[in-house]
Design a protein around this motif. Structure first.
Motif, PDB file in Angstrom:
ATOM      1  N   VAL A  43     -19.013   0.860   6.302  1.00  0.00           N
ATOM      2  CA  VAL A  43     -17.969  -0.055   6.748  1.00  0.00           C
ATOM      3  C   VAL A  43     -16.963  -0.334   5.636  1.00  0.00           C
ATOM      4  N   SER A  44     -17.435  -0.494   4.409  1.00  0.00           N
ATOM      5  CA  SER A  44     -16.508  -0.790   3.308  1.00  0.00           C
ATOM      6  C   SER A  44     -15.548   0.379   3.082  1.00  0.00           C
ATOM      7  N   TYR A  45     -16.022   1.615   3.194  1.00  0.00           N
ATOM      8  CA  TYR A  45     -15.141   2.780   3.047  1.00  0.00           C
ATOM      9  C   TYR A  45     -14.144   2.856   4.199  1.00  0.00           C
ATOM     10  N   LYS A  46     -14.621   2.538   5.395  1.00  0.00           N
ATOM     11  CA  LYS A  46     -13.725   2.547   6.555  1.00  0.00           C
ATOM     12  C   LYS A  46     -12.585   1.550   6.365  1.00  0.00           C
ATOM     13  N   ASN A  47     -12.920   0.365   5.872  1.00  0.00           N
ATOM     14  CA  ASN A  47     -11.902  -0.672   5.658  1.00  0.00           C
ATOM     15  C   ASN A  47     -10.873  -0.235   4.626  1.00  0.00           C
ATOM     16  N   ILE A  48     -11.352   0.296   3.513  1.00  0.00           N
ATOM     17  CA  ILE A  48     -10.442   0.722   2.442  1.00  0.00           C
ATOM     18  C   ILE A  48      -9.564   1.871   2.919  1.00  0.00           C
ATOM     19  N   LEU A  49     -10.173   2.869   3.543  1.00  0.00           N
ATOM     20  CA  LEU A  49      -9.418   4.032   4.001  1.00  0.00           C
ATOM     21  C   LEU A  49      -8.419   3.664   5.099  1.00  0.00           C
ATOM     22  N   SER A  50      -8.814   2.790   6.003  1.00  0.00           N
ATOM     23  CA  SER A  50      -7.899   2.349   7.064  1.00  0.00           C
ATOM     24  C   SER A  50      -6.712   1.595   6.468  1.00  0.00           C
ATOM     25  N   GLY A  51      -6.987   0.743   5.497  1.00  0.00           N
ATOM     26  CA  GLY A  51      -5.905   0.009   4.845  1.00  0.00           C
ATOM     27  C   GLY A  51      -4.944   0.938   4.122  1.00  0.00           C
ATOM     28  N   LEU A  52      -5.480   1.932   3.440  1.00  0.00           N
ATOM     29  CA  LEU A  52      -4.621   2.894   2.746  1.00  0.00           C
ATOM     30  C   LEU A  52      -3.795   3.725   3.721  1.00  0.00           C
ATOM     31  N   LEU A  53      -4.406   4.108   4.838  1.00  0.00           N
ATOM     32  CA  LEU A  53      -3.664   4.887   5.837  1.00  0.00           C
ATOM     33  C   LEU A  53      -2.522   4.081   6.437  1.00  0.00           C
ATOM     34  N   ALA A  54      -2.678   2.778   6.489  1.00  0.00           N
ATOM     35  CA  ALA A  54      -1.640   1.933   7.070  1.00  0.00           C
ATOM     36  C   ALA A  54      -0.598   1.508   6.043  1.00  0.00           C
ATOM     37  N   PHE A  55      -1.023   1.165   4.822  1.00  0.00           N
ATOM     38  CA  PHE A  55      -0.106   0.530   3.877  1.00  0.00           C
ATOM     39  C   PHE A  55      -0.038   1.169   2.500  1.00  0.00           C
ATOM     40  N   GLY A  56      -0.492   2.351   2.320  1.00  0.00           N
ATOM     41  CA  GLY A  56      -0.388   2.972   1.010  1.00  0.00           C
ATOM     42  C   GLY A  56       0.067   4.408   1.089  1.00  0.00           C
ATOM     43  N   ILE A  57      -0.602   5.146   1.914  1.00  0.00           N
ATOM     44  CA  ILE A  57      -0.322   6.576   2.025  1.00  0.00           C
ATOM     45  C   ILE A  57       1.091   6.853   2.555  1.00  0.00           C
ATOM     46  N   PRO A  58       1.579   6.141   3.585  1.00  0.00           N
ATOM     47  CA  PRO A  58       2.963   6.429   4.023  1.00  0.00           C
ATOM     48  C   PRO A  58       3.992   6.231   2.906  1.00  0.00           C
ATOM     49  N   GLU A  59       3.815   5.213   2.098  1.00  0.00           N
ATOM     50  CA  GLU A  59       4.755   4.943   1.015  1.00  0.00           C
ATOM     51  C   GLU A  59       4.655   6.007  -0.081  1.00  0.00           C
ATOM     52  N   ILE A  60       3.436   6.416  -0.397  1.00  0.00           N
ATOM     53  CA  ILE A  60       3.238   7.460  -1.411  1.00  0.00           C
ATOM     54  C   ILE A  60       3.868   8.768  -0.934  1.00  0.00           C
ATOM     55  N   PHE A  61       3.654   9.112   0.339  1.00  0.00           N
ATOM     56  CA  PHE A  61       4.248  10.326   0.879  1.00  0.00           C
ATOM     57  C   PHE A  61       5.772  10.246   0.884  1.00  0.00           C
ATOM     58  N   MET A  62       6.323   9.055   1.104  1.00  0.00           N
ATOM     59  CA  MET A  62       7.770   8.895   1.083  1.00  0.00           C
ATOM     60  C   MET A  62       8.303   9.158  -0.326  1.00  0.00           C
ATOM     61  N   ILE A  63       7.624   8.658  -1.329  1.00  0.00           N
ATOM     62  CA  ILE A  63       8.045   8.890  -2.716  1.00  0.00           C
ATOM     63  C   ILE A  63       7.957  10.379  -3.055  1.00  0.00           C
ATOM     64  N   ILE A  64       6.892  11.025  -2.610  1.00  0.00           N
ATOM     65  CA  ILE A  64       6.741  12.466  -2.859  1.00  0.00           C
ATOM     66  C   ILE A  64       7.856  13.237  -2.154  1.00  0.00           C
ATOM     67  N   ALA A  65       8.177  12.844  -0.910  1.00  0.00           N
ATOM     68  CA  ALA A  65       9.237  13.520  -0.154  1.00  0.00           C
ATOM     69  C   ALA A  65      10.586  13.361  -0.851  1.00  0.00           C
ATOM     70  N   VAL A 106     -11.044   7.373  11.483  1.00  0.00           N
ATOM     71  CA  VAL A 106     -11.797   6.783  10.377  1.00  0.00           C
ATOM     72  C   VAL A 106     -12.754   5.729  10.912  1.00  0.00           C
ATOM     73  N   ILE A 107     -12.271   4.900  11.815  1.00  0.00           N
ATOM     74  CA  ILE A 107     -13.115   3.842  12.378  1.00  0.00           C
ATOM     75  C   ILE A 107     -14.283   4.425  13.162  1.00  0.00           C
ATOM     76  N   GLY A 108     -14.058   5.532  13.851  1.00  0.00           N
ATOM     77  CA  GLY A 108     -15.120   6.165  14.635  1.00  0.00           C
ATOM     78  C   GLY A 108     -16.048   7.036  13.815  1.00  0.00           C
ATOM     79  N   SER A 109     -15.786   7.193  12.534  1.00  0.00           N
ATOM     80  CA  SER A 109     -16.622   8.062  11.694  1.00  0.00           C
ATOM     81  C   SER A 109     -17.929   7.358  11.291  1.00  0.00           C
ATOM     82  N   ASP A 110     -18.778   8.121  10.615  1.00  0.00           N
ATOM     83  CA  ASP A 110     -20.078   7.596  10.166  1.00  0.00           C
ATOM     84  C   ASP A 110     -20.015   7.032   8.749  1.00  0.00           C
ATOM     85  N   LEU A 111     -18.839   6.831   8.214  1.00  0.00           N
ATOM     86  CA  LEU A 111     -18.696   6.275   6.866  1.00  0.00           C
ATOM     87  C   LEU A 111     -19.201   4.836   6.822  1.00  0.00           C
TER      88      LEU A 111
END
Length: 169
Positions: A39-61, A32-37
């Protein structure tokens, strides 16, 4: 006697895959950081990949596997990881070695910014030096043993009193 509920194998496998994918999502942050998105999208997406998506996937699992399936997986993982836990009590020599391993990276980390003023060559320390220092620090917890964890956690608890087992103290 209560018999544990039968967990369907397909739900267990699918839930495990979802759980693993969720916990591995932070590995996508460099992409994500190396992409052409922007900067604001990179920050949001990086934050979600670190602190949102793992928890959501755990609930789904958990929803896919059910509570018994999740408890089964959790018990298997904890039983495997427990083998690598440090021993509670260690010998005096091992404890002293662990204290050196624990203290040295901290002391060097505190003094290094001041050392660059007196020793200009210390500005050019390679990154691998810091990585080794961090690995020594983390390894010290395993060398020091489980009792050290109790002592360390006591630093952060207000009402903890030190009780010495040593007869000379």
């Amino acid at each position: 006697m209560n018999k544990p509920p039968k967990i369907p194998k397909t739900k267990l496998i699918l839930g495990s895959i979802i759980l693993i994918v969720g916990f591995m999502s932070p590995l996508l942050i460099p992409l994500v950081i190396g992409s052409d998105l922007p900067v604001s999208y990179k920050n949001i997406l990086s934050g979600l990949l670190a602190f949102g998506i793992p928890e959501i996937f755990m609930i789904i699992a958990i929803a896919v596997m059910g509570k018994p399936g999740f408890e089964f997986i959790k018990e298997k993982v904890f039983r495997y990881v427990k083998r690598f836990a440090p021993a509670d009590e260690v010998s005096l020599t091992r404890y002293r070695i662990g204290l050196i391993m624990f203290s040295l990276p901290i002391i060097i980390g505190i003094m290094l910014p001041y050392a660059t003023h007196f020793f200009p060559l210390s500005k050019d320390i390679p990154v691998w030096w810091y990585l080794i220092s961090d690995m020594i620090f983390v390894s010290s917890f395993f060398v020091l043993g489980g009792d050290f964890w109790d002592k360390l956690s006591g630093l952060f608890k207000y009402h903890v009193k030190v009780v010495s087992k040593d007869k000379t103290a």
